[in-house]
Design an enzyme around this catalytic site. Structure first.
Site, PDB file in Angstrom:
ATOM      1  N   ASP A  82     -13.831  32.188 -16.328  1.00 56.38           N
ATOM      2  CA  ASP A  82     -12.877  31.953 -17.406  1.00 56.38           C
ATOM      3  C   ASP A  82     -13.634  31.613 -18.687  1.00 56.38           C
ATOM      4  O   ASP A  82     -14.518  30.751 -18.685  1.00 56.38           O
ATOM      5  CB  ASP A  82     -11.948  30.801 -17.013  1.00 56.38           C
ATOM      6  CG  ASP A  82     -10.779  30.640 -17.964  1.00 56.38           C
ATOM      7  OD1 ASP A  82     -10.309  31.655 -18.516  1.00 56.38           O
ATOM      8  OD2 ASP A  82     -10.315  29.491 -18.138  1.00 56.38           O
ATOM      9  N   HIS A  83     -13.312  32.293 -19.766  1.00 60.41           N
ATOM     10  CA  HIS A  83     -13.943  32.054 -21.076  1.00 60.41           C
ATOM     11  C   HIS A  83     -15.465  32.170 -21.003  1.00 60.41           C
ATOM     12  O   HIS A  83     -16.194  31.226 -21.315  1.00 60.41           O
ATOM     13  CB  HIS A  83     -13.536  30.692 -21.645  1.00 60.41           C
ATOM     14  CG  HIS A  83     -12.101  30.599 -22.040  1.00 60.41           C
ATOM     15  ND1 HIS A  83     -11.581  31.221 -23.158  1.00 60.41           N
ATOM     16  CD2 HIS A  83     -11.056  29.975 -21.438  1.00 60.41           C
ATOM     17  CE1 HIS A  83     -10.284  30.969 -23.229  1.00 60.41           C
ATOM     18  NE2 HIS A  83      -9.942  30.235 -22.193  1.00 60.41           N
ATOM     19  N   ASP A 104     -14.479  36.104 -23.762  1.00 57.50           N
ATOM     20  CA  ASP A 104     -13.659  35.595 -24.861  1.00 57.50           C
ATOM     21  C   ASP A 104     -14.345  35.858 -26.198  1.00 57.50           C
ATOM     22  O   ASP A 104     -15.227  35.118 -26.621  1.00 57.50           O
ATOM     23  CB  ASP A 104     -13.415  34.095 -24.681  1.00 57.50           C
ATOM     24  CG  ASP A 104     -12.513  33.515 -25.762  1.00 57.50           C
ATOM     25  OD1 ASP A 104     -12.110  34.265 -26.672  1.00 57.50           O
ATOM     26  OD2 ASP A 104     -12.210  32.308 -25.696  1.00 57.50           O
ATOM     27  N   GLU A 134      -9.533  38.799 -24.508  1.00 62.82           N
ATOM     28  CA  GLU A 134      -8.541  38.023 -25.265  1.00 62.82           C
ATOM     29  C   GLU A 134      -8.455  38.558 -26.682  1.00 62.82           C
ATOM     30  O   GLU A 134      -9.474  38.720 -27.357  1.00 62.82           O
ATOM     31  CB  GLU A 134      -8.910  36.537 -25.280  1.00 62.82           C
ATOM     32  CG  GLU A 134      -7.899  35.665 -26.018  1.00 62.82           C
ATOM     33  CD  GLU A 134      -8.175  34.173 -25.862  1.00 62.82           C
ATOM     34  OE1 GLU A 134      -7.900  33.421 -26.821  1.00 62.82           O
ATOM     35  OE2 GLU A 134      -8.665  33.759 -24.786  1.00 62.82           O
TER      36      GLU A 134
END
Length: 279
Positions: A82-83, A104, A134
């Site tokens: 994540d990210h 990201d 994103e």
């Protein structure tokens, strides 16, 4: 073994009218509880290693933890970065056995975000795993403000980056502790009218439960990231366990008492995303 990619988890959700929870992990106790809850509900789950998790535990260790849980689970489990903010970080996650990379680039200009995300997507796809990107920066409670996703830019990003899932900014905010942050339905409908890729909501803890269910069952939003809500449940259970007997010092004994409350809280989160037994 039930380790799957993000695409393998989200494509059935897109056609089946439900969403999959991306649960933000911080350690063994919460990730184990998340899988137990998903098994109890009969649904897939996405275990997510975000920046704060990675600052505490190295990616190669997290990869082994996620894969161990997946290999012993009866439901599909995604091992998700994540990210990720750099190519090197995404490469390390891939090498560590993750089955999904989220890059990201949302703070960067559109074309730079597309180019850099496309590079990560190509790397992921060459390895047989998935990529999330994103478009439109999702801000933070008491921090940076969000920049709402432009539908036309979202269409361009989805088409040119090659992502398997696209996180959007539609009124959602990271680290929100209440559920009063209703999403911009008009913007969501405009985005999904121009795209076919599964959509992702970061900062899902701030979205009212009824709206989570509505979007999970009637839109292209197929993934909700939930972190703060479950961190609060874990913290409350840990505080109660510590305060129950101030003389106790063995952390294994204390942490055991967080398991059942966190499983119960996670099951409540999972039920909001559509019918059970969808895994």
């Amino acid at each position: 073994m039930t380790l799957v990619t993000l695409a393998q988890a989200l494509q059935p959700a897109l056609t089946g009218g439900y969403a999959v929870a991306g649960l933000v992990t911080l350690g063994w106790e919460d990730m184990r509880a998340y899988v137990a809850a998903a098994e109890a509900e009969g649904c897939p789950v996405i275990l997510q290693a975000g920046p704060s998790c990675r600052a505490h535990t190295p990616l190669p260790i997290l990869g082994k933890m996620f894969r161990h849980l997946a290999e012993n689970a009866s439901i599909p489990v995604v091992a998700h970065l994540d990210h990720g903010y750099t190519f090197e970080e995404c490469q390390e996650a891939l090498d560590s056995g993750f089955t999904s990379l989220m890059y990201d680039g949302s703070r960067k200009p559109l074309n730079q975000n597309i180019d850099e995300t496309a590079r990560i997507a190509e790397m992921a796809h060459n390895a047989g795993i998935s990529c999330e990107g994103e478009i439109g920066f999702v801000g933070y409670a008491d921090g940076e403000n969000s920049a709402g996703t432009d539908p036309e830019e979202a269409a361009k990003f989805a088409a040119e980056s090659g992502v398997d899932a696209m996180a959007i900014s539609v009124g959602n905010v990271h680290l929100q502790q209440d559920k009063e942050g209703g999403l911009d339905m008009q913007r969501i409908r405009a985005i999904e009218a121009l795209t076919t890729v599964p959509l992702v909501i970061h900062g899902g803890s701030g979205v009212p439960v009824a709206q989570r269910t509505e979007l999970a069952t009637s839109s292209k939003i197929c993934k909700f990231n939930i972190g703060t809500e479950l961190r609060m449940a874990f913290g409350a259970a840990l505080r109660e366990a510590v305060n129950a007997d101030p003389s106790r010092f063995d952390r294994v004994t204390i942490l055991k008492e967080t398991h059942d409350p966190l499983v119960a809280a996670t099951r409540n989160v999972l039920r909001a995303f559509g019918p059970v037994n969808k895994g």
